[in-house]
Design a protein around this motif. Structure first.
Motif, mmCIF file in Angstrom:
data_model
loop_
_atom_site.group_PDB
_atom_site.id
_atom_site.type_symbol
_atom_site.label_atom_id
_atom_site.label_comp_id
_atom_site.label_asym_id
_atom_site.label_seq_id
_atom_site.Cartn_x
_atom_site.Cartn_y
_atom_site.Cartn_z
ATOM 1 N N GLY A 222 -9.735 -24.377 -28.052
ATOM 2 C CA GLY A 222 -10.532 -24.030 -29.196
ATOM 3 C C GLY A 222 -11.670 -24.460 -29.796
ATOM 4 O O GLY A 222 -11.729 -25.676 -30.078
ATOM 5 N N LEU A 223 -12.330 -23.294 -31.191
ATOM 6 C CA LEU A 223 -12.633 -24.217 -32.547
ATOM 7 C C LEU A 223 -12.142 -25.349 -33.083
ATOM 8 O O LEU A 223 -12.688 -26.623 -33.204
ATOM 9 C CB LEU A 223 -13.429 -23.155 -32.946
ATOM 10 C CG LEU A 223 -14.761 -22.581 -32.535
ATOM 11 C CD1 LEU A 223 -14.649 -21.196 -33.677
ATOM 12 C CD2 LEU A 223 -15.756 -23.373 -32.585
ATOM 13 N N GLY A 224 -10.699 -24.901 -32.724
ATOM 14 C CA GLY A 224 -10.417 -25.844 -33.839
ATOM 15 C C GLY A 224 -9.692 -27.320 -33.116
ATOM 16 O O GLY A 224 -8.311 -27.833 -33.311
ATOM 17 N N GLN A 225 -9.374 -27.509 -31.774
ATOM 18 C CA GLN A 225 -9.079 -28.066 -30.771
ATOM 19 C C GLN A 225 -7.150 -27.948 -30.889
ATOM 20 O O GLN A 225 -6.973 -29.622 -31.603
ATOM 21 C CB GLN A 225 -9.532 -29.393 -30.400
ATOM 22 C CG GLN A 225 -11.053 -29.574 -29.704
ATOM 23 C CD GLN A 225 -11.084 -28.705 -28.810
ATOM 24 O OE1 GLN A 225 -10.211 -30.038 -27.945
ATOM 25 N NE2 GLN A 225 -10.803 -28.083 -28.055
ATOM 26 N N ILE A 226 -6.468 -27.518 -31.054
ATOM 27 C CA ILE A 226 -5.464 -27.133 -31.548
ATOM 28 C C ILE A 226 -4.406 -27.301 -30.188
ATOM 29 O O ILE A 226 -4.420 -26.592 -29.850
ATOM 30 C CB ILE A 226 -5.007 -25.685 -32.286
ATOM 31 C CG1 ILE A 226 -5.414 -25.801 -33.420
ATOM 32 C CG2 ILE A 226 -3.437 -26.230 -32.275
ATOM 33 C CD1 ILE A 226 -5.149 -26.344 -34.725
ATOM 34 N N MET A 227 -3.384 -28.141 -30.062
ATOM 35 C CA MET A 227 -2.647 -28.301 -29.586
ATOM 36 C C MET A 227 -1.647 -27.046 -28.974
ATOM 37 O O MET A 227 -1.034 -26.822 -29.966
ATOM 38 C CB MET A 227 -2.122 -30.275 -29.279
ATOM 39 C CG MET A 227 -2.263 -31.226 -29.277
ATOM 40 S SD MET A 227 -3.160 -30.859 -27.425
ATOM 41 C CE MET A 227 -2.008 -32.007 -26.363
ATOM 42 N N LYS B 22 -13.555 -23.598 -24.955
ATOM 43 C CA LYS B 22 -13.178 -24.912 -25.079
ATOM 44 C C LYS B 22 -12.395 -26.077 -24.669
ATOM 45 O O LYS B 22 -10.656 -25.449 -25.682
ATOM 46 C CB LYS B 22 -14.197 -26.048 -26.646
ATOM 47 C CG LYS B 22 -15.553 -25.454 -26.288
ATOM 48 C CD LYS B 22 -16.566 -27.119 -26.458
ATOM 49 C CE LYS B 22 -17.796 -26.674 -26.513
ATOM 50 N NZ LYS B 22 -18.390 -26.841 -27.649
ATOM 51 N N ALA B 23 -11.796 -26.664 -24.222
ATOM 52 C CA ALA B 23 -10.307 -26.770 -23.928
ATOM 53 C C ALA B 23 -10.625 -28.628 -23.771
ATOM 54 O O ALA B 23 -11.605 -29.597 -23.687
ATOM 55 C CB ALA B 23 -9.584 -27.188 -22.922
#
Length: 197
Positions: free
Chosen positions: A115-120, A49-50
């Motif tokens: 991803g799951l954490g939506q980390i930049m 996911k992005a």
């Protein structure tokens, strides 16, 4: 860059183990996962996911004015968040990422949350990765890798105490920035936690 890897889904026990390693309640950790990525780290095509952030792309191209102008001309970069809506659907998001990569791959990866954490991508060091390319590669392989990055980021950002205490407003501010209240991020976290608890 190839955005497809093994795309291994995570087991419930793995989520519990990562939460335990962090020292947080599993329900609190799951709440963040649910709000950030709707509970899944991969899209239907098996890619992480992005979300490509055009204002970040603008910032990462500031030292290359020619590329910045090209990206702006293609609608891929502008100075202020929210000038245009995000594209609808993962295929459209990845089309933007690929167009941005054609201009400057590293800047494009740094300007995307993963991803799951939506980390930049620009937070790759805080996510415990040696480079943004390594961060994205790990994200393509497994949700467990994505959650490892998220846990590392929470520690590095000094947000562990807020998550342990379930201080959703302070956690949301640190995790998503000062605009969290506008998106009701803290109330979404509280609601998700109530569901998992």
């Amino acid at each position: 860059m190839n955005f497809k890897g093994a795309a291994r889904k995570i087991e419930d026990a793995e989520i519990d183990n990562i939460a335990a390693d962090l020292g947080v309640e599993s329900a609190a950790f799951r709440a963040v996962i649910a709000v950030e990525a709707a509970g899944s780290g991969f899209d239907k095509a098996g890619r992480p996911k992005a979300l490509f952030e055009r204002h970040h792309f603008w910032k990462h191209l500031k030292d290359a004015p020619g590329l910045q102008a090209q990206a702006a001309g293609e609608g891929l970069a502008y100075p202020k968040w929210g000038e245009k809506p995000y594209p609808k659907g993962s295929d459209a998001v990845y089309a933007e990422i690929e167009r941005a990569c054609a201009i400057d791959e590293e800047a494009a990866l740094l300007s995307t949350s993963w991803g799951l954490g939506q980390i930049m991508g620009s937070n790759y060091k805080m996510a415990g990765c040696p480079s943004v390319e390594d961060m994205v590669q790990e994200a393509t392989e497994s949700e467990a890798g994505q959650l490892r990055q998220m846990a590392s980021f929470i520690r590095s950002a000094g947000l562990l105490d807020e998550l342990v205490a379930k201080n959703w407003a302070k956690f949301a501010r640190g995790y998503n920035g000062p605009g969290y209240a506008q998106n009701q991020y803290d109330t979404k976290l509280a609601a998700a936690y109530a569901k998992f608890a």
